[in-house]
Each structure stands twice: as structure tokens, then as C-alpha cells.
Design an enzyme around this catalytic site. Sequence first.
Site, mmCIF file in Angstrom:
data_model
loop_
_atom_site.group_PDB
_atom_site.id
_atom_site.type_symbol
_atom_site.label_atom_id
_atom_site.label_comp_id
_atom_site.label_asym_id
_atom_site.label_seq_id
_atom_site.Cartn_x
_atom_site.Cartn_y
_atom_site.Cartn_z
ATOM 1 N N ARG A 161 0.943 -1.037 0.334
ATOM 2 C CA ARG A 161 -0.025 -0.300 -0.464
ATOM 3 C C ARG A 161 0.638 1.361 -0.261
ATOM 4 N NH1 ARG A 161 -3.240 3.678 -0.303
ATOM 5 N NH2 ARG A 161 -5.269 4.145 1.287
ATOM 6 N N ASP B 39 -12.861 -3.587 -5.067
ATOM 7 C CA ASP B 39 -13.616 -2.298 -3.827
ATOM 8 C C ASP B 39 -15.388 -2.417 -4.345
ATOM 9 O OD1 ASP B 39 -13.451 -0.854 -1.222
ATOM 10 O OD2 ASP B 39 -15.262 0.269 -2.429
HETATM 11 O O1 1CP Z 1 -5.725 0.992 2.651
HETATM 12 C C1 1CP Z 1 -6.644 1.242 2.799
HETATM 13 O O2 1CP Z 1 -6.680 2.065 3.405
HETATM 14 C C2 1CP Z 1 -7.563 1.184 2.369
HETATM 15 C C3 1CP Z 1 -9.207 0.288 2.979
HETATM 16 C C4 1CP Z 1 -10.323 -0.579 2.089
HETATM 17 C C5 1CP Z 1 -9.826 -1.912 1.540
HETATM 18 C C6 1CP Z 1 -8.874 -3.105 2.301
HETATM 19 C C7 1CP Z 1 -10.746 -0.223 2.032
HETATM 20 C C8 1CP Z 1 -11.617 1.652 1.286
HETATM 21 N N1 1CP Z 1 -11.832 -1.421 0.554
HETATM 22 C C9 1CP Z 1 -11.071 -2.540 1.068
HETATM 23 C C10 1CP Z 1 -11.102 -3.422 0.319
HETATM 24 C C11 1CP Z 1 -12.226 -3.873 0.409
HETATM 25 N N2 1CP Z 1 -13.346 -3.544 0.221
HETATM 26 C C12 1CP Z 1 -13.237 -5.698 -0.126
HETATM 27 C C13 1CP Z 1 -11.751 -6.684 -0.171
HETATM 28 C C14 1CP Z 1 -11.952 -7.652 -0.504
HETATM 29 C C15 1CP Z 1 -11.963 -7.866 1.469
HETATM 30 O O3 1CP Z 1 -12.211 -8.300 2.226
HETATM 31 O O4 1CP Z 1 -9.836 -8.265 1.845
HETATM 32 C C16 1CP Z 1 -14.109 -5.620 -0.089
HETATM 33 C C17 1CP Z 1 -14.598 -6.955 0.376
HETATM 34 C C18 1CP Z 1 -14.995 -4.043 0.891
HETATM 35 C C19 1CP Z 1 -16.273 -4.058 0.599
HETATM 36 C C20 1CP Z 1 -16.510 -2.371 1.073
HETATM 37 N N3 1CP Z 1 -15.927 -1.271 0.399
HETATM 38 C C21 1CP Z 1 -17.745 -2.206 1.491
HETATM 39 C C22 1CP Z 1 -18.779 -3.701 2.081
HETATM 40 C C23 1CP Z 1 -18.451 -4.184 3.431
HETATM 41 C C24 1CP Z 1 -18.237 -3.129 4.322
HETATM 42 O O5 1CP Z 1 -17.100 -2.893 5.202
HETATM 43 O O6 1CP Z 1 -19.240 -2.957 4.923
HETATM 44 C C25 1CP Z 1 -18.021 -1.166 1.598
HETATM 45 C C26 1CP Z 1 -18.524 -0.608 2.626
HETATM 46 C C27 1CP Z 1 -16.405 -0.371 1.120
HETATM 47 C C28 1CP Z 1 -16.298 1.069 0.950
HETATM 48 C C29 1CP Z 1 -15.203 1.569 1.637
HETATM 49 N N4 1CP Z 1 -14.235 1.239 0.801
HETATM 50 C C30 1CP Z 1 -13.457 1.477 1.912
HETATM 51 C C31 1CP Z 1 -13.788 1.388 2.847
HETATM 52 C C32 1CP Z 1 -12.891 2.156 4.388
HETATM 53 C C33 1CP Z 1 -14.492 1.656 2.597
HETATM 54 C C34 1CP Z 1 -16.022 2.316 3.818
HETATM 55 C C35 1CP Z 1 -16.130 3.278 4.547
HETATM 56 C C36 1CP Z 1 -17.249 3.924 4.960
HETATM 57 O O7 1CP Z 1 -17.646 3.622 6.041
HETATM 58 O O8 1CP Z 1 -18.112 4.181 4.298
#
Ligand code: 1CP
Length: 340
Positions: A37, A74
Site C-alpha cells: 500500500r 472494492d
Molecule cells: O488501505 C486502505 O486504507 C483501504 C481500505 C480498504 C480496503 C482494504 C477499502 C476502502 N476497501 C478495501 C477492500 C475491500 N472493500 C474488500 C476486499 C476484500 C476483503 O474483504 O479482504 C471488500 C470486500 C470491500 C467491500 C466494501 N467496501 C464494503 C462492504 C463491506 C463493509 O466493509 O461494509 C464497503 C462499505 C466498502 C466501501 C469502503 N471502501 C474502503 C472503505 C474504508 C470503505 C468503507 C468506508 C465507509 O465507512 O463508508
Amino acid sequence: MFSKPLLDVLTGRKPDRRPLWLMRQAGRYLPEYREIRSKSKNFLNMCLTPDLATEVTLQPLRRFDLDAAILFADILLVPLAMGVALDFREGEGPVLERIESKKIDRLSYDSQKLAPVFETIRRVKQDLPEKKTLIGFCGAPWTVACYMIDGTSKKNFIEAKRWSLDQPESLDLLIDRITQASETYLAAQIDAGVEVVQIFDSWAGLLQGDAFMRFVIEPTRQLVMRLKKRFPHIPIIGFPREAGDGYSPYIRETGVDALGLDPFVDLQKAKIELQPIKPLQGNLDPALLLRGGEEMKGALENIMTLMGPNHILNLGHGVLPQTPVEHVSELVRIVREFES
Ligand code: 1CP
């Protein structure tokens, strides 16, 4: 043919062992993730660079004896491919260009923009050990609509809720567009090699009653039905987070093959009311994984005793970034030792 524990449970066969994977198993709690990252331009770039996304998808499986990899991507890539500007700001989370109701017609999903994701899937599949399953995913139409309407999660999606009350027809229209795009996106993931898909409805808990039926259940049912027509053999896991009483109609009416439970679901009740209908997944509180020790062990043993061997071990939401890596090793050890 090797049997795969996750696929076995999802298709009604008896697994060799309890399937175990963790939502957000790839992520900032892993030093090797932080390393990649820090070297990449930004989070989106990481998702759309097959070399990096493949590596990060496989990282948790190198460290831990898990049964599945989940594609590193994502849920917000779908709005991006529909032409919505998207930025992940450091320490701030995602920021999207907000959609106006009169501009919904201009949205057009271009699958080509996500071609690197499908390439990542092909590469992960080549390197994946035989007994492991590759999970693909998308956000549920309602959850994706929440981000498109509000642009951020900072205000609890008050605008999306307002649309559900003031202009439900516009919300129907937007959700239809997202459902279509998600079908095309998941179909391409399946063509590239994912073996299971999960639909993340992280904000399902914001709606109740008729609105829950109209904007959560109905579009999910549509998406599942269309995918099942094209790919009857691909299991679909639904995760309507914090849906409470909505879990029961969701499992009965959407057509999903399995149901992810958040930490607030009462397991005794789920065992009686939901487990006879479909296999269940979850629901260890991520805060217990963060804490580790006896409390985590007790909670895990309770889940395994109560739910039996055909339950998919997982958290009730994603691994928290502050989680010590050793606690994840400990969780895996507890699950595996419980079986032997
Ligand atoms: O490195 C970082 O700072 C990025 C953090 C990060 C990660 C690791 C984000 C940003 N997305 C992801 C990957 C991700 N997102 C996966 C990959 C596979 C795994 O699970 O290992 C998956 C399935 C998601 C799904 C996702 N993205 C959801 C649904 C699940 C949940 O957490 O409720 C949601 C709501 C998101 C939006 C999102 N993307 C990233 C963040 C920090 C968020 C949530 C932000 C918020 O609170 O709205």
C-alpha cells in the site's frame, strides 16, 4: 476432484472441515499489505493493478490456513465504471461525485474500465491452492446507491434515506441501473474464475418495512435471479448487515444460497429460524478478534458448538485495521483444534 469446504457447505454437501474465511482478510492489519500500500500511488490504483491486487488477495492465505480468498477490489468500483468520479482520501474514506436524480439517465456502465479486476481474478486462480475457493463480490444495489447519493458515509446516508421517502421513483431508477451494472460485473467475475459471490449490503439496516422490501429485498432478488439464470452452479452469499428482523424475509425471498450474519444477530434464534432454511456465515464480533484471548476463544467455541460443522466461520463485519496479526493466527488455531 479435491473437495473444497466452502463450496461443499454452500452446495449442501458435508465438508471435510469447517470452512473459514474473514471479511477484510486482506487489509491494513497485515504488515505485508501496508508495505504494498505504501509503495502504490493510491488505493484505487492498487485495486486496478493486477500485479498488486493479485499479491494482496493471496497474502492472507500465505499466512493463515483459511479456506477462501476474496478478490481484492472494492464495492465502489461499480459506480466508478458507471462514470462517477471517485477518490479514496487518506484517513477519510471514499468520496464520490453525488448523483442528481435528473442525471441518472446519463449513467452508463463500462465493463472495460474494470478489465484489470478480471485479469486479477485469472491470475489469482492460477496461483490458488486446489482446496481453496475464490470469492468475488459486489455491493448490493441499495448500499451502492447510498454512496452515489450521499457521496460519503459521514452523514449516515441521510440523503439516500430522504430519497427513499421523497422520491422513491428516482431511487427505483438508480437502483435498477446499479442492479444491471452489478449483474454484468459479477457475470464477468464469474467468467474470469470466481467460484462464489457475496453481495455486501452494508447499509441494509438503514431501511425498514416497505422500504426494506422495495430497495433491499427486491433488487437483490432481481440480481440473484438473473445471475442464477446464467450461472445456476455459482453460490451466492447475501450479507444484509444490521437488517435485524429483515434477515428472515431476506433469506426467504432473495434466492441467495447462504446468509452472512452481523454480530448483533442472536445465534440461538438464528439457529432455529434461519439455519433450517439456508447455510449461515459469521458472526464473531470483530472487536473480539481485536481483543483476542479467552473472550475470543469462548465466543468462537460457542459459535462452533451451537451452529455445528456446516456453518461458515467468519466475522460479523470486516477485520479492524488495528487487529494484531497474532490474534488472527490464534483464531485459526482455535477453529482447527476444535475439529481434531
Ligand atoms: O488501505 C486502505 O486504507 C483501504 C481500505 C480498504 C480496503 C482494504 C477499502 C476502502 N476497501 C478495501 C477492500 C475491500 N472493500 C474488500 C476486499 C476484500 C476483503 O474483504 O479482504 C471488500 C470486500 C470491500 C467491500 C466494501 N467496501 C464494503 C462492504 C463491506 C463493509 O466493509 O461494509 C464497503 C462499505 C466498502 C466501501 C469502503 N471502501 C474502503 C472503505 C474504508 C470503505 C468503507 C468506508 C465507509 O465507512 O463508508
